[in-house]
Write a protein that holds these residues in place. Sequence first.
Motif, PDB file in Angstrom:
ATOM      1  N   ASP A 372     -29.190 -23.013  -3.676  1.00  0.00           N
ATOM      2  CA  ASP A 372     -27.972 -22.350  -4.110  1.00  0.00           C
ATOM      3  C   ASP A 372     -27.338 -23.062  -5.569  1.00  0.00           C
ATOM      4  OD1 ASP A 372     -27.405 -20.687  -2.000  1.00  0.00           O
ATOM      5  OD2 ASP A 372     -26.253 -22.514  -0.751  1.00  0.00           O
ATOM      6  N   GLY A 373     -26.743 -22.330  -6.450  1.00  0.00           N
ATOM      7  CA  GLY A 373     -26.405 -23.186  -7.495  1.00  0.00           C
ATOM      8  C   GLY A 373     -25.164 -23.976  -7.257  1.00  0.00           C
ATOM      9  N   LEU A 374     -24.736 -25.115  -8.283  1.00  0.00           N
ATOM     10  CA  LEU A 374     -23.912 -25.987  -7.848  1.00  0.00           C
ATOM     11  C   LEU A 374     -23.004 -26.014  -9.410  1.00  0.00           C
ATOM     12  CD1 LEU A 374     -22.562 -28.756  -6.467  1.00  0.00           C
ATOM     13  CD2 LEU A 374     -24.463 -29.750  -7.658  1.00  0.00           C
ATOM     14  N   LEU A 375     -21.624 -26.063  -9.287  1.00  0.00           N
ATOM     15  CA  LEU A 375     -20.859 -26.020 -10.222  1.00  0.00           C
ATOM     16  C   LEU A 375     -19.666 -27.021 -10.182  1.00  0.00           C
ATOM     17  CD1 LEU A 375     -20.806 -24.258 -12.870  1.00  0.00           C
ATOM     18  CD2 LEU A 375     -18.788 -23.027 -11.772  1.00  0.00           C
ATOM     19  N   PHE A 376     -19.403 -27.968 -11.137  1.00  0.00           N
ATOM     20  CA  PHE A 376     -18.253 -28.780 -10.715  1.00  0.00           C
ATOM     21  C   PHE A 376     -17.326 -28.392 -12.141  1.00  0.00           C
ATOM     22  CE2 PHE A 376     -21.997 -31.308  -9.803  1.00  0.00           C
ATOM     23  CZ  PHE A 376     -21.320 -31.893  -8.707  1.00  0.00           C
ATOM     24  N   LEU A 431     -22.962 -20.131  -4.867  1.00  0.00           N
ATOM     25  CA  LEU A 431     -22.704 -21.091  -5.701  1.00  0.00           C
ATOM     26  C   LEU A 431     -21.658 -21.970  -4.922  1.00  0.00           C
ATOM     27  CD1 LEU A 431     -21.111 -19.780  -9.076  1.00  0.00           C
ATOM     28  CD2 LEU A 431     -23.237 -20.973  -8.713  1.00  0.00           C
ATOM     29  N   VAL A 432     -22.102 -23.330  -4.946  1.00  0.00           N
ATOM     30  CA  VAL A 432     -21.173 -24.310  -4.327  1.00  0.00           C
ATOM     31  C   VAL A 432     -20.407 -24.890  -5.390  1.00  0.00           C
ATOM     32  CG1 VAL A 432     -21.286 -26.486  -3.246  1.00  0.00           C
ATOM     33  CG2 VAL A 432     -22.947 -24.804  -2.388  1.00  0.00           C
ATOM     34  N   VAL A 433     -19.104 -24.635  -5.108  1.00  0.00           N
ATOM     35  CA  VAL A 433     -18.082 -25.034  -6.389  1.00  0.00           C
ATOM     36  C   VAL A 433     -17.257 -26.132  -5.969  1.00  0.00           C
ATOM     37  CG1 VAL A 433     -16.552 -24.474  -8.160  1.00  0.00           C
ATOM     38  CG2 VAL A 433     -18.285 -22.728  -7.263  1.00  0.00           C
ATOM     39  N   VAL A 434     -17.360 -27.311  -6.823  1.00  0.00           N
ATOM     40  CA  VAL A 434     -16.615 -28.385  -6.395  1.00  0.00           C
ATOM     41  C   VAL A 434     -15.204 -28.272  -7.477  1.00  0.00           C
ATOM     42  CG1 VAL A 434     -16.513 -30.869  -6.268  1.00  0.00           C
ATOM     43  CG2 VAL A 434     -18.467 -29.652  -5.838  1.00  0.00           C
ATOM     44  N   GLN A 435     -14.055 -28.429  -6.937  1.00  0.00           N
ATOM     45  CA  GLN A 435     -12.873 -28.065  -7.710  1.00  0.00           C
ATOM     46  C   GLN A 435     -11.819 -29.465  -7.379  1.00  0.00           C
ATOM     47  OE1 GLN A 435     -11.767 -24.057  -8.499  1.00  0.00           O
ATOM     48  NE2 GLN A 435     -13.040 -23.729  -6.733  1.00  0.00           N
ATOM     49  N   ASP A 436     -10.839 -29.514  -8.010  1.00  0.00           N
ATOM     50  CA  ASP A 436      -9.539 -30.348  -7.719  1.00  0.00           C
ATOM     51  C   ASP A 436      -8.925 -29.469  -6.669  1.00  0.00           C
ATOM     52  OD1 ASP A 436     -10.441 -32.644  -9.153  1.00  0.00           O
ATOM     53  OD2 ASP A 436      -9.326 -31.699 -11.096  1.00  0.00           O
ATOM     54  N   LEU A 437      -7.865 -30.274  -6.108  1.00  0.00           N
ATOM     55  CA  LEU A 437      -7.027 -29.491  -5.107  1.00  0.00           C
ATOM     56  C   LEU A 437      -5.868 -28.574  -6.058  1.00  0.00           C
ATOM     57  CD1 LEU A 437      -5.756 -32.318  -2.661  1.00  0.00           C
ATOM     58  CD2 LEU A 437      -7.568 -30.718  -2.321  1.00  0.00           C
ATOM     59  N   VAL A 438      -5.530 -27.675  -5.341  1.00  0.00           N
ATOM     60  CA  VAL A 438      -4.591 -26.666  -5.988  1.00  0.00           C
ATOM     61  C   VAL A 438      -3.221 -27.259  -6.367  1.00  0.00           C
ATOM     62  CG1 VAL A 438      -3.215 -24.547  -5.654  1.00  0.00           C
ATOM     63  CG2 VAL A 438      -5.370 -24.718  -4.657  1.00  0.00           C
ATOM     64  N   GLY A 439      -2.902 -27.086  -7.786  1.00  0.00           N
ATOM     65  CA  GLY A 439      -1.720 -27.765  -8.292  1.00  0.00           C
ATOM     66  C   GLY A 439      -2.120 -28.961  -9.032  1.00  0.00           C
ATOM     67  N   GLN A 440      -3.536 -29.475  -9.205  1.00  0.00           N
ATOM     68  CA  GLN A 440      -3.960 -30.128 -10.242  1.00  0.00           C
ATOM     69  C   GLN A 440      -3.889 -29.939 -11.641  1.00  0.00           C
ATOM     70  OE1 GLN A 440      -4.323 -33.630  -9.715  1.00  0.00           O
ATOM     71  NE2 GLN A 440      -3.117 -32.970  -7.767  1.00  0.00           N
ATOM     72  N   PRO A 441      -3.615 -30.405 -12.666  1.00  0.00           N
ATOM     73  CA  PRO A 441      -3.586 -29.993 -13.966  1.00  0.00           C
ATOM     74  C   PRO A 441      -4.922 -29.415 -14.256  1.00  0.00           C
ATOM     75  CG  PRO A 441      -2.548 -31.939 -14.292  1.00  0.00           C
ATOM     76  CD  PRO A 441      -3.155 -31.997 -12.638  1.00  0.00           C
ATOM     77  N   LEU A 442      -5.129 -28.259 -15.009  1.00  0.00           N
ATOM     78  CA  LEU A 442      -6.271 -27.513 -15.294  1.00  0.00           C
ATOM     79  C   LEU A 442      -6.665 -28.073 -16.803  1.00  0.00           C
ATOM     80  CD1 LEU A 442      -5.929 -23.776 -13.964  1.00  0.00           C
ATOM     81  CD2 LEU A 442      -6.933 -25.814 -12.717  1.00  0.00           C
ATOM     82  N   ASP A 443      -8.060 -28.471 -16.927  1.00  0.00           N
ATOM     83  CA  ASP A 443      -8.667 -28.834 -18.277  1.00  0.00           C
ATOM     84  C   ASP A 443      -8.620 -27.416 -19.387  1.00  0.00           C
ATOM     85  OD1 ASP A 443      -8.953 -30.988 -16.711  1.00  0.00           O
ATOM     86  OD2 ASP A 443     -10.836 -31.687 -17.991  1.00  0.00           O
ATOM     87  N   ALA A 444      -7.804 -27.749 -20.410  1.00  0.00           N
ATOM     88  CA  ALA A 444      -7.862 -26.646 -21.069  1.00  0.00           C
ATOM     89  C   ALA A 444      -8.894 -26.777 -22.509  1.00  0.00           C
ATOM     90  CB  ALA A 444      -6.346 -26.609 -21.822  1.00  0.00           C
ATOM     91  N   VAL A 445     -10.187 -26.733 -21.846  1.00  0.00           N
ATOM     92  CA  VAL A 445     -11.048 -26.530 -22.814  1.00  0.00           C
ATOM     93  C   VAL A 445     -12.123 -25.408 -22.526  1.00  0.00           C
ATOM     94  CG1 VAL A 445     -11.331 -29.183 -22.958  1.00  0.00           C
ATOM     95  CG2 VAL A 445     -12.384 -27.961 -21.142  1.00  0.00           C
ATOM     96  N   GLU A 446     -12.497 -24.936 -23.380  1.00  0.00           N
ATOM     97  CA  GLU A 446     -13.404 -23.548 -23.128  1.00  0.00           C
ATOM     98  C   GLU A 446     -14.377 -23.501 -22.117  1.00  0.00           C
ATOM     99  OE1 GLU A 446     -15.835 -20.390 -26.042  1.00  0.00           O
ATOM    100  OE2 GLU A 446     -15.141 -22.144 -26.792  1.00  0.00           O
ATOM    101  N   ALA A 447     -15.188 -24.551 -21.936  1.00  0.00           N
ATOM    102  CA  ALA A 447     -16.121 -24.413 -21.110  1.00  0.00           C
ATOM    103  C   ALA A 447     -15.607 -24.195 -19.540  1.00  0.00           C
ATOM    104  CB  ALA A 447     -17.008 -25.648 -20.922  1.00  0.00           C
ATOM    105  N   GLU A 448     -14.640 -25.080 -19.286  1.00  0.00           N
ATOM    106  CA  GLU A 448     -13.846 -24.973 -17.870  1.00  0.00           C
ATOM    107  C   GLU A 448     -13.316 -23.759 -17.922  1.00  0.00           C
ATOM    108  OE1 GLU A 448     -14.448 -27.122 -15.777  1.00  0.00           O
ATOM    109  OE2 GLU A 448     -15.346 -28.745 -17.089  1.00  0.00           O
TER     110      GLU A 448
END
Length: 481
Positions: A372-376, A431-448
């Motif tokens: 499986d793939g992994l994504l942070f 894909l196993v994706v690790v994310q912040d909880l809903v409502g947390q600020p999203l990083d405004a960078v192109e990769a994210e």
Amino acid sequence: MIDTVLRPARPVPRAGGLSVRTVVLAPAALMLVLGVWGIRRGGTLWGDEAVTYDMAQRSLPEIWRTIASVDAVHGLYYVFMHAVFAVAEPGLVALRLPSVLAMCATAAGVALIGRRLAGPRAGLLAGLVLPLLPVVQRYAQEGRSYALVCALVTGGTLLLLRRRWGAYAAVMLAACLLHEFAVLTLAAHGVSLWWRPAAGRPDVPGAGSRRIPPRGWTAAALGVTAALAPLAVFSTTQSGQVEWISSPKGGQLAAYAALALLGWACALAPGGAAVRAVALPLLVMPPALLLAVSYLHPLFVDRYVLPYVIGLTLLLGAVLDRCWSPVLALASAAAALATLICFGPYLRSPESRKSDVGAVAKVMAEAGRPGDGLLFTPARRRAWTLLRPEAVGHLTDLSLKESRRASDTLYGTELSPAEIRARMLDHDGRLVVVQDLVGQPLDAVEAEEVKREVLRTRFTLCEERTVSEARVGVYARDGDC
């Protein structure tokens, strides 16, 4: 000058023959007991502590190369913890014990300041109140620099009262190098020297003549600021690290207002002009300054100005001393016991921190299958694997270019946005994706933004678990769950 201006408003009483040893050791002993209680916190770390744990085990050249690109503001603390781990087996106790001992020193120092300004019993009570504050117990058990900063600011305040300007400058510089925002306490000390109790009106806060602070303090403050300036300027090149901080919210403003009102109410109590002049600026000014700056660039986090607890406990100790009675003694003991029962067990549980990196890594290991793939997203959540990197060894990190040690970074370096997109689209499995909880600020960078866009348009969420402050989801292409 300062010894005559900031002298006690009334003769220092013996208060039942309390010795200096009792005044100092009783608060330190209480803090030690509360600090070692549950210090392992169920064998868990949260994200920032995991970074300390990882950095402290790197070599000094590795630490130097890493802070050249990230986390320079914590460089001195990482070097200090590297030295701790050189003499003690790396582990949770070794990671947190320096913070416990620093808070013990803070409690003892607060007691000494209170004794000097308002008498032995006021000092003892202030020192005993400090360990009972939930926020103090929290940061006494964290592998970060905040407790050490409190201890140094307390020592600096004592040296301020004793007019030992050389030692004051050295101690305050150490505090500022451990955390830059300790410089805000310099402003509080300046206000204490500028704010004079008026002749004949010692009980009126703010009513007094204004004078220029002593030259020794001015030279010390300028010296500290000048010595800190290179680090402060350099750290602005790493400002992306604090992009996660949002503008002050209503709850933060309400909490600050409540603290300020409590401090002002204590300051209005009869007597104690000397305590008021020292404690009220320490309580009010650093948070107020950081809140004001945060409307231009969000930076306010309460732990960044933790030394406000010094001012709060000095004021509370003075009020308790002036109003002391058997009834108040019983009420205080009952309140302390209730605080420990209500907050003590929770503060020592994994749930009391933003994230439990061990629990997150365990869920990641359970969710993923070999291949499986992994994504942070964001990439800094890769810190949640620092305690147990082997837990995700069977997964392929699709956005990782170089590991954290190979790249001398905290979280490793990532591929370019175009390469991340290509690798995600070329991956045929889940894909196993690790994310912040809903409502947390999203990083405004192109990769994210690329990660989020490809997940949204080309993958389907099959299942998701929430653990601590993380969402661990399993995604598949074209709905093939």
